[in-house]
Design a protein around this motif. Structure first.
Motif, PDB file in Angstrom:
ATOM      1  N   PHE A   1     -12.186  -1.085  -2.240  1.00 58.93           N
ATOM      2  CA  PHE A   1     -13.356  -1.171  -1.373  1.00 58.93           C
ATOM      3  C   PHE A   1     -13.469  -2.557  -0.742  1.00 58.93           C
ATOM      4  O   PHE A   1     -13.862  -2.688   0.428  1.00 58.93           O
ATOM      5  N   ALA A   2     -13.107  -3.612  -1.496  1.00 55.06           N
ATOM      6  CA  ALA A   2     -13.133  -4.961  -0.937  1.00 55.06           C
ATOM      7  C   ALA A   2     -12.117  -5.103   0.191  1.00 55.06           C
ATOM      8  O   ALA A   2     -12.382  -5.762   1.207  1.00 55.06           O
ATOM      9  N   ALA A   3     -10.947  -4.476   0.042  1.00 53.19           N
ATOM     10  CA  ALA A   3      -9.948  -4.524   1.104  1.00 53.19           C
ATOM     11  C   ALA A   3     -10.448  -3.800   2.348  1.00 53.19           C
ATOM     12  O   ALA A   3     -10.239  -4.270   3.486  1.00 53.19           O
ATOM     13  N   TYR A   4     -11.129  -2.666   2.162  1.00 48.59           N
ATOM     14  CA  TYR A   4     -11.685  -1.953   3.315  1.00 48.59           C
ATOM     15  C   TYR A   4     -12.756  -2.776   4.013  1.00 48.59           C
ATOM     16  O   TYR A   4     -12.779  -2.854   5.249  1.00 48.59           O
ATOM     17  N   VAL A   5     -13.622  -3.407   3.226  1.00 48.16           N
ATOM     18  CA  VAL A   5     -14.676  -4.222   3.830  1.00 48.16           C
ATOM     19  C   VAL A   5     -14.073  -5.393   4.616  1.00 48.16           C
ATOM     20  O   VAL A   5     -14.547  -5.730   5.715  1.00 48.16           O
ATOM     21  N   ALA A   6     -13.023  -6.007   4.077  1.00 47.96           N
ATOM     22  CA  ALA A   6     -12.393  -7.126   4.784  1.00 47.96           C
ATOM     23  C   ALA A   6     -11.792  -6.665   6.102  1.00 47.96           C
ATOM     24  O   ALA A   6     -11.963  -7.318   7.146  1.00 47.96           O
ATOM     25  N   LEU A   7     -11.091  -5.520   6.098  1.00 46.72           N
ATOM     26  CA  LEU A   7     -10.520  -5.004   7.341  1.00 46.72           C
ATOM     27  C   LEU A   7     -11.601  -4.580   8.323  1.00 46.72           C
ATOM     28  O   LEU A   7     -11.478  -4.802   9.543  1.00 46.72           O
ATOM     29  N   HIS A   8     -12.668  -3.978   7.819  1.00 52.95           N
ATOM     30  CA  HIS A   8     -13.745  -3.542   8.697  1.00 52.95           C
ATOM     31  C   HIS A   8     -14.438  -4.741   9.341  1.00 52.95           C
ATOM     32  O   HIS A   8     -14.802  -4.706  10.537  1.00 52.95           O
ATOM     33  N   THR A   9     -14.597  -5.824   8.585  1.00 52.19           N
ATOM     34  CA  THR A   9     -15.228  -7.033   9.139  1.00 52.19           C
ATOM     35  C   THR A   9     -14.358  -7.639  10.224  1.00 52.19           C
ATOM     36  O   THR A   9     -14.854  -8.049  11.290  1.00 52.19           O
TER      37      THR A   9
ATOM     38  N   ILE B   1      -4.182  -9.210   4.364  1.00 49.84           N
ATOM     39  CA  ILE B   1      -4.991  -8.659   3.272  1.00 49.84           C
ATOM     40  C   ILE B   1      -4.099  -8.251   2.094  1.00 49.84           C
ATOM     41  O   ILE B   1      -4.455  -8.453   0.923  1.00 49.84           O
ATOM     42  N   ALA B   2      -2.918  -7.694   2.401  1.00 48.56           N
ATOM     43  CA  ALA B   2      -1.993  -7.301   1.334  1.00 48.56           C
ATOM     44  C   ALA B   2      -1.507  -8.521   0.557  1.00 48.56           C
ATOM     45  O   ALA B   2      -1.399  -8.489  -0.675  1.00 48.56           O
ATOM     46  N   ASN B   3      -1.209  -9.616   1.257  1.00 51.34           N
ATOM     47  CA  ASN B   3      -0.785 -10.840   0.578  1.00 51.34           C
ATOM     48  C   ASN B   3      -1.910 -11.410  -0.283  1.00 51.34           C
ATOM     49  O   ASN B   3      -1.658 -11.983  -1.350  1.00 51.34           O
ATOM     50  N   PHE B   4      -3.152 -11.256   0.176  1.00 49.07           N
ATOM     51  CA  PHE B   4      -4.285 -11.784  -0.589  1.00 49.07           C
ATOM     52  C   PHE B   4      -4.428 -11.050  -1.927  1.00 49.07           C
ATOM     53  O   PHE B   4      -4.685 -11.670  -2.964  1.00 49.07           O
ATOM     54  N   PHE B   5      -4.256  -9.717  -1.896  1.00 53.12           N
ATOM     55  CA  PHE B   5      -4.388  -8.938  -3.121  1.00 53.12           C
ATOM     56  C   PHE B   5      -3.072  -8.833  -3.895  1.00 53.12           C
ATOM     57  O   PHE B   5      -3.058  -8.323  -5.022  1.00 53.12           O
ATOM     58  N   GLY B   6      -1.959  -9.293  -3.302  1.00 52.10           N
ATOM     59  CA  GLY B   6      -0.677  -9.249  -3.989  1.00 52.10           C
ATOM     60  C   GLY B   6      -0.086  -7.870  -4.113  1.00 52.10           C
ATOM     61  O   GLY B   6       0.517  -7.536  -5.148  1.00 52.10           O
ATOM     62  N   VAL B   7      -0.257  -7.031  -3.078  1.00 51.88           N
ATOM     63  CA  VAL B   7       0.282  -5.677  -3.096  1.00 51.88           C
ATOM     64  C   VAL B   7       1.095  -5.472  -1.828  1.00 51.88           C
ATOM     65  O   VAL B   7       1.134  -6.323  -0.930  1.00 51.88           O
ATOM     66  N   GLY B   8       1.754  -4.316  -1.765  1.00 48.31           N
ATOM     67  CA  GLY B   8       2.497  -3.988  -0.571  1.00 48.31           C
ATOM     68  C   GLY B   8       1.584  -3.648   0.588  1.00 48.31           C
ATOM     69  O   GLY B   8       0.451  -3.188   0.406  1.00 48.31           O
ATOM     70  N   VAL B   9       2.090  -3.869   1.798  1.00 51.00           N
ATOM     71  CA  VAL B   9       1.248  -3.644   2.966  1.00 51.00           C
ATOM     72  C   VAL B   9       0.884  -2.177   3.127  1.00 51.00           C
ATOM     73  O   VAL B   9      -0.166  -1.835   3.680  1.00 51.00           O
TER      74      VAL B   9
END
Length: 248
Positions: A28-36, A53-61
């Protein structure tokens, strides 16, 4: 090499990102960041936004892209955005159990490989290989051994008895001879050449020939004797453990 270590570390990081998953709060935090970011640019996302955003959370794009596509699909259908994990409780494919006791009933010629044994058990080779890694089954390799006749067995027994030390035969535990004064001899045949040989020649170069006398390839035999070193009365070595002789 330092360059190889860097490449290896990069591959390890990529595999870790691909296997890492986000929990419901992180999704949900990733969605909010993209939506903003999307709203701040008039409804347009840059190509590098999902990667950032993927690099921030350390996951694949692809994790972030899937979250965004799911949210956009829900918005188009007029639903409330819910990017949480829909798999609850005991989910996923259940492991198939294999009755390994059936292996004993399978003929040996039909279980020489993992693939053939898996076919007989009705499972996949990967599943059977996991059992092998868990050491529930084992690999055994054996070679063909010549069968001894009764005469061979008797000759071997006579040789073993002849190696007993006569001075210890009357004791409760007889001992074998030290074999310090025994010479071991063996011979080996080698062919002088092979029947066919391959060479690389320049275009136009004359082809070599290898004529032999008669129809048989010449052979050479090496006779080897191994024993303890021998010294003379002056301490000079007269025999140094082994001797090799050869003749055609």
């Amino acid at each position: 090499m330092e360059g190889d270590e860097i490449v290896e570390d990069t591959v390890v990081e990529q595999v870790a990102k691909r296997n890492k998953t986000l929990n419901d709060q992180q999704k949900f935090a990733a969605y909010v960041a993209l939506h903003t970011l999307c709203m701040s640019r008039g409804g347009i996302l840059k190509r590098t936004d999902t990667q950032d955003i993927a690099n921030f959370f350390g996951v694949g794009v692809w994790n972030i892209q899937r979250i965004w596509r799911k949210a956009m699909s829900q918005i188009k259908q007029g639903q409330e955005v819910d990017v949480s994990n829909q798999r609850k409780g005991n989910c996923g494919r259940k492991p198939k159990d294999i009755n390994l006791e059936q292996i004993i009933t399978i003929p040996l010629n039909r279980r020489s490989t993992i693939r053939s044994l898996a076919w007989q058990l009705g499972c996949s080779p990967t599943m059977l290989h996991r059992k092998f890694m868990l050491k529930l089954i084992r690999r055994h390799t054996y070679c063909v051994k010549p069968a001894l006749k009764e005469k061979n067995k008797k000759n071997r027994m006579k040789f073993c008895l002849s190696m007993l030390d006569e001075a210890t035969t009357t004791t409760p535990r007889p001992k074998f001879k030290t074999m310090h004064n025994i010479v071991h001899i063996d011979e080996k045949w080698f062919n002088m050449t092979k029947k066919n040989k391959t060479y690389y020649l320049l275009d136009g170069e004359e082809e070599p020939t290898r004529p032999i006398h008669g129809s048989c390839i010449g052979k050479v035999m090496f006779l080897i004797a191994i024993a303890r070193p021998r010294w003379d009365s002056e301490g000079n070595v007269t025999f140094c453990r082994k001797s090799v002789s050869g003749h055609l």
